[in-house]
Design a protein around this motif. Structure first.
Motif, mmCIF file in Angstrom:
data_model
loop_
_atom_site.group_PDB
_atom_site.id
_atom_site.type_symbol
_atom_site.label_atom_id
_atom_site.label_comp_id
_atom_site.label_asym_id
_atom_site.label_seq_id
_atom_site.Cartn_x
_atom_site.Cartn_y
_atom_site.Cartn_z
ATOM 1 N N MET A 197 0.386 20.585 3.941
ATOM 2 C CA MET A 197 0.725 19.356 3.184
ATOM 3 C C MET A 197 1.952 18.802 3.121
ATOM 4 S SD MET A 197 -2.627 19.258 0.557
ATOM 5 C CE MET A 197 -4.192 19.561 1.086
ATOM 6 N N MET A 198 2.641 19.854 2.861
ATOM 7 C CA MET A 198 4.372 19.731 2.606
ATOM 8 C C MET A 198 4.879 19.263 3.932
ATOM 9 S SD MET A 198 5.404 22.712 0.139
ATOM 10 C CE MET A 198 6.970 22.243 0.168
ATOM 11 N N GLU A 199 4.412 20.062 4.942
ATOM 12 C CA GLU A 199 4.808 19.559 6.473
ATOM 13 C C GLU A 199 4.648 17.788 6.477
ATOM 14 O OE1 GLU A 199 6.743 19.263 10.014
ATOM 15 O OE2 GLU A 199 7.044 20.566 8.413
ATOM 16 N N GLY A 200 3.281 17.638 6.314
ATOM 17 C CA GLY A 200 2.948 16.052 6.393
ATOM 18 C C GLY A 200 3.754 15.218 5.517
ATOM 19 N N MET A 201 4.202 15.532 4.492
ATOM 20 C CA MET A 201 4.874 14.694 3.667
ATOM 21 C C MET A 201 6.321 14.671 4.040
ATOM 22 S SD MET A 201 3.639 15.636 -0.589
ATOM 23 C CE MET A 201 3.992 13.858 -0.839
ATOM 24 N N ARG A 202 6.869 15.783 4.582
ATOM 25 C CA ARG A 202 7.991 15.681 5.173
ATOM 26 C C ARG A 202 8.402 14.526 6.408
ATOM 27 N NH1 ARG A 202 7.798 21.366 4.450
ATOM 28 N NH2 ARG A 202 9.351 22.147 3.029
ATOM 29 N N ARG A 203 7.149 14.371 7.080
ATOM 30 C CA ARG A 203 7.150 13.667 8.103
ATOM 31 C C ARG A 203 6.784 11.874 7.694
ATOM 32 N NH1 ARG A 203 4.145 16.888 12.966
ATOM 33 N NH2 ARG A 203 5.196 18.865 12.635
ATOM 34 N N MET A 204 6.518 11.820 6.362
ATOM 35 C CA MET A 204 6.041 10.349 6.141
ATOM 36 C C MET A 204 7.479 9.328 6.046
ATOM 37 S SD MET A 204 3.578 11.211 2.891
ATOM 38 C CE MET A 204 3.661 9.614 2.551
ATOM 39 N N VAL A 205 7.304 8.235 6.712
ATOM 40 C CA VAL A 205 8.091 6.951 6.797
ATOM 41 C C VAL A 205 7.861 6.138 5.643
ATOM 42 C CG1 VAL A 205 8.421 7.744 9.366
ATOM 43 C CG2 VAL A 205 6.796 5.946 8.485
ATOM 44 N N PRO A 206 8.766 5.208 5.250
ATOM 45 C CA PRO A 206 8.581 3.968 4.495
ATOM 46 C C PRO A 206 7.328 3.366 4.307
ATOM 47 C CG PRO A 206 10.823 4.133 5.151
ATOM 48 C CD PRO A 206 9.991 4.857 6.186
ATOM 49 N N GLU A 207 6.596 3.266 5.570
ATOM 50 C CA GLU A 207 5.492 2.542 5.604
ATOM 51 C C GLU A 207 4.184 3.463 5.230
ATOM 52 O OE1 GLU A 207 4.058 1.723 9.647
ATOM 53 O OE2 GLU A 207 2.473 0.351 9.062
ATOM 54 N N ASP A 208 4.412 4.977 5.622
ATOM 55 C CA ASP A 208 3.575 5.709 4.829
ATOM 56 C C ASP A 208 3.350 5.805 3.344
ATOM 57 O OD1 ASP A 208 2.600 6.637 7.479
ATOM 58 O OD2 ASP A 208 4.433 7.802 7.387
ATOM 59 N N PHE A 209 4.602 5.633 2.724
ATOM 60 C CA PHE A 209 4.874 6.046 1.328
ATOM 61 C C PHE A 209 4.258 4.722 0.770
ATOM 62 C CE2 PHE A 209 8.122 9.189 2.192
ATOM 63 C CZ PHE A 209 7.829 10.000 1.451
ATOM 64 N N GLN A 210 4.342 3.474 1.273
ATOM 65 C CA GLN A 210 3.726 2.207 0.862
ATOM 66 C C GLN A 210 2.469 2.166 0.844
ATOM 67 O OE1 GLN A 210 5.141 -1.278 3.259
ATOM 68 N NE2 GLN A 210 4.070 -2.592 2.057
ATOM 69 N N TYR A 211 1.760 2.776 1.956
ATOM 70 C CA TYR A 211 0.478 2.827 2.048
ATOM 71 C C TYR A 211 -0.316 3.749 0.632
ATOM 72 C CZ TYR A 211 -4.305 3.981 3.078
ATOM 73 O OH TYR A 211 -5.705 4.512 3.397
ATOM 74 N N VAL A 212 0.136 5.037 0.773
ATOM 75 C CA VAL A 212 -0.229 5.982 -0.112
ATOM 76 C C VAL A 212 -0.005 5.631 -1.667
ATOM 77 C CG1 VAL A 212 -0.382 7.797 1.311
ATOM 78 C CG2 VAL A 212 1.816 7.347 0.008
ATOM 79 N N ARG A 213 0.977 4.558 -1.904
ATOM 80 C CA ARG A 213 1.341 4.300 -3.162
ATOM 81 C C ARG A 213 0.267 3.317 -3.557
ATOM 82 N NH1 ARG A 213 5.347 5.986 -5.862
ATOM 83 N NH2 ARG A 213 7.410 6.715 -4.899
ATOM 84 N N LYS A 214 -0.262 2.761 -2.760
ATOM 85 C CA LYS A 214 -1.587 1.663 -3.197
ATOM 86 C C LYS A 214 -2.851 2.526 -3.294
ATOM 87 C CE LYS A 214 -0.125 -2.200 -0.024
ATOM 88 N NZ LYS A 214 -0.327 -2.978 1.160
ATOM 89 N N LEU A 215 -2.992 3.789 -2.647
ATOM 90 C CA LEU A 215 -4.140 4.655 -3.015
ATOM 91 C C LEU A 215 -3.701 5.214 -4.668
ATOM 92 C CD1 LEU A 215 -4.302 6.857 -0.073
ATOM 93 C CD2 LEU A 215 -5.924 5.266 -0.512
ATOM 94 N N ALA A 216 -2.441 5.414 -4.747
ATOM 95 C CA ALA A 216 -2.116 5.966 -6.142
ATOM 96 C C ALA A 216 -2.401 5.008 -7.024
ATOM 97 C CB ALA A 216 -0.799 6.553 -6.248
ATOM 98 N N LYS A 217 -2.060 3.896 -6.946
ATOM 99 C CA LYS A 217 -2.238 2.814 -7.829
ATOM 100 C C LYS A 217 -3.535 2.331 -8.345
ATOM 101 C CE LYS A 217 -1.432 -2.457 -8.670
ATOM 102 N NZ LYS A 217 -0.595 -3.316 -7.997
ATOM 103 N N ARG A 218 -4.689 2.667 -7.140
ATOM 104 C CA ARG A 218 -6.202 2.324 -7.316
ATOM 105 C C ARG A 218 -6.589 3.644 -7.841
ATOM 106 N NH1 ARG A 218 -9.406 0.395 -2.314
ATOM 107 N NH2 ARG A 218 -9.163 2.575 -1.648
#
Length: 492
Positions: free
Chosen positions: A109-130
């Motif tokens: 999971m940490m490796e996956g988070m290291r590979r995240m780009v701004p678009e990924d963060f934008q998407y998962v923040r929407k998940l976090a908001k909901r």
């Protein structure tokens, strides 16, 4: 068991648990068949077979041209009885599996988070908001997808299925889910990842998981019906769902015997009849398995003589890379190699500390024998075997046994090479370093040495496979059923 039957049984199991745990309730609509085909990576006939079984058992209504509706209903008491029964028979494995996933999945999971780009963060923040319960599962699946290792996704899927989707929409079990708490956790993880504070990411993932386990334990402990070990359900990592399970499993067992076991001193395998008797399988299964071993380069059938085998240290045949089965096995080898890189430091570090002194001494004896007999290539394998044999966590034993089996598919790549001097020297150096570290009680150092060896060899494997036209896309494709996220950006 035929491929479609295996797949349809899994899809049936998936929905059965979601009905019984309240994720889908009376009147809900299931996703369309084409969506399920996409997510499960199976044909529409396989999905329909699972749905027909669910319809026959009274869970859904399904008619041509109409959406599939849930007709299953259960009382709060029925739900409670099912949940208690489900967790009672998994009680021992439940906590063991949480600890095991902490060691194996958190680094990925940490490796996956290291590979995240701004678009990924934008998407998962929407998940976090909901922050619905399903959003949490999607959050972790999305992160794991970024690591681009389908075997890791398959493991996550199997673990989640074994737990019965405990974070589903269960109003009957409010202890399971606190949306505001989940929202805070997800945002903390994302903030730390964006700032590249990886220690905070790791500690947060572990802290959150342990907190959830404690809360679940506090709620269930008074109601769980404690059962003897023989009545407990153990975690099993099912990988070869889409292929003949028996044939693949038997091939791995024979590879082990060729390199490490009873067959290692032989020039030929026993007859088909003796093999069938020993492994309690049919002659046709033995024939198919030997064909796979021939294709992978570990054996060679000689007309009128038998099946010649190439044990460790012998020059073997090059794998038949025109064979789809061989290419699929090499993809699994590649992915298992990567899983070892991610997890071995945590897993081996814990193993060596917790092992009995007699088990450490036995390991040391094996390493010294490898050094004295010129079989240092086995030293890395012995570290994996000891993990599968002696880890205090049964789920780690299960997972590492599977990984080691998949890892065996790759040895013929090395055995078919003309020049192996560099690899042999590296094996000797690893063996000497492991012997010294074990004698001095530097167990963390042993784990680091193994990881360094894997990191050094992994690029060589990539180069070899690319040279033989097995490219990244094929190596990272999944031949095992898994719940992949497809077009996830469309969901929000």
């Amino acid at each position: 068991m035929k491929e479609g039957t295996q797949f349809s049984n899994l899809i049936y199991e998936y929905f059965f648990l979601r009905f019984r745990f309240g994720y889908y309730r009376y009147g809900d609509t299931l996703p369309a068949i084409d969506i399920l085909c996409h997510e499960f990576n199976v044909s529409d006939q396989t999905v329909k077979a699972a749905l027909r079984r669910l319809r026959a058992e009274g869970y859904i209504s399904m008619r041509n041209g109409q959406a599939t509706k849930v007709i299953f209903q259960q009382s709060k008491e029925e739900f409670g009885d099912f949940a208690v029964h489900f967790y009672s028979e998994r009680w021992e494995a439940f906590f063991d599996l949480y600890e095991s996933s902490e060691l194996i999945l958190v680094p990925i999971m940490m490796e996956g988070m290291r590979r995240m780009v701004p678009e990924d963060f934008q998407y998962v923040r929407k998940l976090a908001k909901r922050a619905f319960a399903e959003d949490l599962m999607q959050f972790f699946r999305y992160i794991l997808q970024k690591a681009e290792n389908p075997l890791a996704l398959n493991l996550f899927w199997e673990i989640t299925l074994f737990w019965g989707f405990p974070f589903a929409r269960m109003k009957q079990c409010q202890f399971c889910y606190d949306a505001e708490l989940v929202r805070q956790r997800m945002n903390t993880l994302l903030a730390a990842a964006q700032e590249k504070k990886w220690d905070i990411v790791r500690n947060s993932l572990i802290e959150y998981q342990r907190g959830d386990v404690s809360r679940v334990a506090a709620y269930l402990e008074p109601v769980v019906r404690h059962r003897p070990g023989k009545e407990q359900v153990s975690f099993v990592w099912r990988i070869y769902r889409e292929r003949p399970q028996l044939c693949c499993s038997l091939a791995i067992r024979i590879l082990y015997e060729i390199y490490m076991g009873e067959f290692r001193e032989r020039e030929y395998l026993p007859s088909y009849e003796k093999m069938a008797q020993r492994f309690n399988v049919s002659l046709s299964t033995v024939r198919r398995t030997i064909n796979v071993l021939n294709q992978v380069g570990a054996a060679e059938s000689v007309n009128g003589v038998g099946t010649r085998i190439f044990s460790m240290g012998k020059r073997c045949r090059e794998p038949d890379l025109s064979s789809l089965a061989v290419r699929q096995n090499l993809a699994l080898f590649f992915q298992s190699f990567e899983l070892l890189i991610y997890s071995c430091e945590e897993v081996l570090g814990r193993l060596l500390v917790e092992m009995r002194q007699s088990e450490r001494e036995e390991l040391l004896d094996c390493l010294e024998e490898n050094r004295n007999t010129g079989q240092c290539a086995k030293s890395l394998w012995h570290m994996l075997i000891w993990t599968a044999r002696y880890s205090t966590l049964s789920s780690v034993r299960e997972i590492y046994a599977r990984i080691f089996g998949l890892f065996l598919w790759g040895y013929p790549l090395r055995g078919s090479k003309n020049e192996t001097t560099e690899l042999e020297l590296a094996d000797v150096q690893l063996t000497d370093a492991l012997i010294q570290a074990l004698r001095e009680g530097e167990y963390a150092r042993c784990a680091v040495l193994v990881k360094e060896k894997l990191l050094k060899e992994f690029p060589m494997v990539e180069v070899y496979l690319r040279r033989n036209k097995i490219y990244e896309g094929e190596l990272r494709s999944s031949i095992s059923i898994r719940l992949m996220l497809t077009d996830v950006k469309k969901d929000l």
